[in-house]
Enzyme design. Structure first.
Site, PDB file in Angstrom:
ATOM      1  N   SER A  39      36.357  13.509   6.100  1.00  7.69           N
ATOM      2  CA  SER A  39      37.304  14.500   7.105  1.00  7.69           C
ATOM      3  C   SER A  39      38.729  14.266   6.863  1.00  7.69           C
ATOM      4  O   SER A  39      39.144  13.980   5.685  1.00  7.69           O
ATOM      5  CB  SER A  39      36.528  14.244   8.166  1.00  7.69           C
ATOM      6  OG  SER A  39      36.985  15.490   8.966  1.00  7.69           O
ATOM      7  N   ASP A 157      29.680  24.241   6.123  1.00  5.75           N
ATOM      8  CA  ASP A 157      30.658  22.995   6.729  1.00  5.75           C
ATOM      9  C   ASP A 157      31.443  23.953   8.000  1.00  5.75           C
ATOM     10  O   ASP A 157      31.803  24.886   7.559  1.00  5.75           O
ATOM     11  CB  ASP A 157      31.785  22.650   5.924  1.00  5.75           C
ATOM     12  CG  ASP A 157      32.651  21.283   6.637  1.00  5.75           C
ATOM     13  OD1 ASP A 157      33.172  21.676   7.625  1.00  5.75           O
ATOM     14  OD2 ASP A 157      32.462  19.794   6.189  1.00  5.75           O
ATOM     15  N   HIS A 209      29.500  19.810   9.272  1.00  7.59           N
ATOM     16  CA  HIS A 209      30.550  18.835   9.101  1.00  7.59           C
ATOM     17  C   HIS A 209      30.188  17.122   9.780  1.00  7.59           C
ATOM     18  O   HIS A 209      30.173  16.350   9.020  1.00  7.59           O
ATOM     19  CB  HIS A 209      31.777  19.093  10.012  1.00  7.59           C
ATOM     20  CG  HIS A 209      32.928  18.319   9.544  1.00  7.59           C
ATOM     21  ND1 HIS A 209      33.787  18.519   8.173  1.00  7.59           N
ATOM     22  CD2 HIS A 209      33.638  17.386  10.139  1.00  7.59           C
ATOM     23  CE1 HIS A 209      34.686  17.430   8.171  1.00  7.59           C
ATOM     24  NE2 HIS A 209      34.754  17.178   9.399  1.00  7.59           N
TER      25      HIS A 209
END
Length: 228
Positions: A39, A157, A209
């Site tokens: 991330s 995501d 995610h």
């Protein structure tokens, strides 16, 4: 080190502090190290490999907005008008004060306000070469020390936007990596790595995610092979 609210500290501040620890690890492993970065951490790792004399062999970027973020997480729709925030937050993010105090603003890449992005961004636009920087030759030289760049993402995501670690045009169509200006100009070495077959892209559908780092299929097929 920078968890929860601390992750909102400016990107260069975080990179500087993490560099202190990474440098010690590299000294202890002169044969080389690998980065597995998730991330926002993928952008922090990119700041590290670009700004220091490193011995990183493989840089694995796991669901990271490497070309910037332009979107609000889908789950926020239930709490606020996410599209309205997306289209107006540049007024807040593209100011000197916010750039110096908030990490997300440092890589917010609004396709409708590129002049403001280049003028105000203090992090990503400098790494990409979108904004002229006296450190650009150093960033490129350090980036090219990587043996491999591994980019991992997927269409489900629900945070990284666009999920391709790419960028939108002014009509909000995704522009593929090889058509990006920073790729075509080879401003930080991405085209060179790609032409040498040192860029590896892996796409996995069905992964949201928060599940990337715990997904066994992703780990076994797109991370583990680069760690051996």
């Amino acid at each position: 080190m920078f968890e929860k609210l601390c992750s909102l500290r400016p990107m260069w501040y975080q990179v500087g502090k993490i560099n202190e620890q990474v440098r010690e690890i590299m000294r202890g492993h002169p044969e080389g190290v690998h980065f597995v970065c998730y991330s926002q951490g993928g952008l922090l790792c990119r700041g590290i490999v670009s700004s220091m004399n490193h011995n990183v062999h493989n840089f694995i970027s796991l669901s990271s907005p490497q070309a910037g973020q332009y979107g609000i997480p889908r789950k926020w729709d239930r709490y606020m008008p996410a599209n309205c925030i997306k289209t107006n937050i540049y007024k807040f993010f593209y100011t000197h004060f916010v750039q110096n105090h908030l990490s997300v603003a440092n890589y917010w890449n609004d396709p409708h306000h590129q002049t403001l992005y280049r003028n105000y961004s203090v992090f990503l636009s400098h790494l990409d070469g979108s904004t002229p920087s006296p450190n650009m030759s150093e960033y490129k030289r350090n980036f090219l020390k990587l043996h491999r760049l591994v980019l991992i993402g997927g269409p489900d995501d629900d945070v990284v936007t666009p999920w391709q670690s790419s960028f939108y045009d002014e009509n909000e169509n995704v522009v593929e990596m090889k058509k990006q200006k920073f790729f075509q100009d080879d401003s930080f070495g991405l085209q060179t790595l790609y032409n040498k077959k040192r860029v590896h892209i892996h796409t996995f559908p069905g992964v949201v995610h928060k599940k990337w780092y715990a997904n066994r299929t992703v780990f076994n097929s797109a991370i583990l092979p680069y760690l051996t």
